[in-house]
Design a protein around this motif. Structure first.
Motif, PDB file in Angstrom:
ATOM      1  N   GLU A   1      -5.029  -2.715   3.228  1.00  0.00           N
ATOM      2  CA  GLU A   1      -6.452  -2.632   2.926  1.00  0.00           C
ATOM      3  C   GLU A   1      -6.954  -1.188   3.037  1.00  0.00           C
ATOM      4  O   GLU A   1      -6.671  -0.496   4.014  1.00  0.00           O
ATOM      5  CB  GLU A   1      -7.249  -3.521   3.877  1.00  0.00           C
TER       6      GLU A   1
ATOM      7  N   PRO B   1      -9.391  -5.296  -2.237  1.00  0.00           N
ATOM      8  CA  PRO B   1      -9.498  -4.778  -0.865  1.00  0.00           C
ATOM      9  C   PRO B   1      -8.596  -3.583  -0.577  1.00  0.00           C
ATOM     10  O   PRO B   1      -8.887  -2.798   0.337  1.00  0.00           O
ATOM     11  CB  PRO B   1      -9.091  -5.983  -0.011  1.00  0.00           C
TER      12      PRO B   1
ATOM     13  N   LYS C   1     -19.126   0.593   2.070  1.00  0.00           N
ATOM     14  CA  LYS C   1     -19.123  -0.869   2.146  1.00  0.00           C
ATOM     15  C   LYS C   1     -20.530  -1.404   2.393  1.00  0.00           C
ATOM     16  O   LYS C   1     -20.941  -2.410   1.809  1.00  0.00           O
ATOM     17  CB  LYS C   1     -18.182  -1.328   3.256  1.00  0.00           C
TER      18      LYS C   1
END
Length: 468
Positions: A281, A352, A435
């Protein structure tokens, strides 16, 4: 809309560049599919094949297909910027003005003429068309509010250099929030190409200034990112509150990106996803420069060297014609994936495994990355990209990795360091901010979000026009 009320008819006129046409058609689909307005899109015959896949997903959207106006200075059949060299861009602007007469005749002959004209910022000649039809004209900006404020200031003020040979002379914008300053070479190429008295240049200037008198302005952005600049546009650009931020605009059907829809995808999304599934990730750097920007061979070599020296995993969407070094893919095998041509950009950014994005900062790429919550490494090339890069840096989700421009070549070692940091511990805070922005971006377009509310307000104002 009240029961039995006539639906407003909106004539949509795009500018034939991928980054301009596609978000405007996404908006047209929303107005038609979700809000049941009557929408007609004016398109030339040469651009129809490029737009047919999108238009076929929105059957309620009608098309007005017109022959491209004759222009001996433009190659026959080349009606989109993706097929033109830079000196021909201005010629395209002026040639499109030849659509005024055919559209006017079409509208006057209809039993249900348009109630409003919604047209791209680069087709300012439609202001006169709307005036002759006796309807309001709304400007659509595929660029963000900050970039639009800078562009507007340039055309209104027409600043001059004290040293015509110095591309690094600074130009200040004191009326814009934050009083930004740019080097001359970082300003809009279209504006810098202006020549006083030249018919093409004067036509473009007239159109850009005509935008200032428009009835309303629709911007592909959202208030959480650009609220300060949206207020500036309301107060300084139009002088009225009819400025609606409705972005990020995305396809109503499917997840293809603006870049992806510029041509056939070279590698299926499933194949890219399978490769990304094997990565940790946030460990992959995605590299792409949109549908117009082309890296010079030295810049491509520096990029390849930087990626290789970074030690990071990467996906590089190399536009057709990019001079990727021959041995690069062999040396990077297993750690990197090179896609020749168009890539499934939205799917890649949403994975991701992707932690950062090396980008030219074209606005569609910027907001696609914002929606995916991916941090950016900014390598601006021209147009609105320098202002976009500054916006990202100031928001804390981006960092500059190249001075930018068509002749700029980054230092491979410095690029390698920036790439490695972007997916390593030094870039963690920036990734977390990205994010968080991704969450706010998606909230803007959901019911109750700022862009959703602005879209509803826009539809309400357009619907009122059907009763006047």
């Amino acid at each position: 809309m009240a029961e039995g009320q006539r639906r407003a008819h909106i004539l949509v006129i795009p500018y034939p560049a991928q980054g301009h046409m596609l978000p405007l058609l996404d908006l047209a689909s929303l107005l038609s599919d979700r809000f049941r307005l009557v929408v007609t899109v004016a398109v030339t015959q040469g651009n129809l094949p490029l737009l047919s896949p999108l238009l076929s997903r929105s059957p309620a959207v009608s098309t007005l297909v017109l022959p491209f106006p004759e222009n001996p200075s433009l190659p026959r059949g080349l009606e989109n910027t993706m097929f033109l060299s830079w000196p021909q861009f201005g010629l395209l602007h002026r040639a499109l003005g030849g659509l005024h007469g055919p559209i006017l005749r079409w509208a006057r002959a209809r039993p249900d003429p348009p109630d409003a004209v919604l047209s791209d910022i680069f087709v300012g000649w439609t202001a006169r068309l709307a005036a002759e039809l006796g309807v309001p004209r709304l400007v659509f900006s595929p660029s963000g509010a900050f970039a639009l404020a800078v562009m507007n200031s340039l055309w209104r003020r027409m600043p001059q250099r004290s040293d015509v040979d110095d591309p690094n002379e600074l130009v200040a914008f004191p009326s814009i929030p934050g009083s930004p300053v740019y080097r001359w070479c970082e300003l809009s190429t279209l504006w810098r190409s202006y020549k006083r008295g030249d018919p093409v240049s004067e036509f473009i200037k007239e159109g850009m200034l005509a935008n200032l008198g428009s009835w309303g302005l629709v911007v592909n952005t959202f208030s959480d990112l650009e609220g300060t600049y949206l207020d500036h546009l309301r107060n300084e650009y139009l002088g009225n509150p009819r400025v609606w931020a409705v972005g990020p605009l995305a396809p109503s059907h499917g997840t293809a990106s603006a870049a992806e829809r510029g041509g056939p995808v070279s590698v299926p999304a499933e194949k890219v996803a399978a490769w990304l599934n094997g990565c940790e990730e946030g460990s992959v750097v995605y590299v792409a420069f949109g549908s117009q920007a082309m890296l010079s061979p030295p810049a491509a070599a520096a990029l390849a060297a930087g990626l290789e020296r970074s030690g990071a995993r990467f996906v590089w969407a190399a536009r057709a014609g990019t001079a990727v070094p021959e041995v690069f893919e062999e040396r990077a095998a297993g750690r990197g994936l090179v896609i020749r041509g168009w890539a499934p950009q939205v799917a890649i950014l949403a994975h991701p495994a992707v932690g950062s994005f090396v980008t030219h900062c074209g606005w569609n790429s910027v907001i696609e990355a914002a929606a995916a919550g991916v941090a950016l490494l900014a390598w601006p090339m021209g147009a609105d990209q320098f202002t976009n890069a500054q916006l990202l840096v100031e928001a804390g989700v981006g960092v500059r990795v190249c001075d930018g421009g068509p002749t700029s070549v980054p230092d491979p070692d410095e690029l390698a360091r920036a790439v490695a940091e972007s997916v390593g511990e030094p870039g963690r805070e920036r990734r977390e901010r990205a994010k968080a922005m991704g969450t706010r971006t998606m909230q803007a377009t959901t019911e109750g979000g700022s862009s959703y509310k602005d879209l509803v307000k826009l539809v309400g104002e357009l619907s009122k026009l059907a009763t006047m």
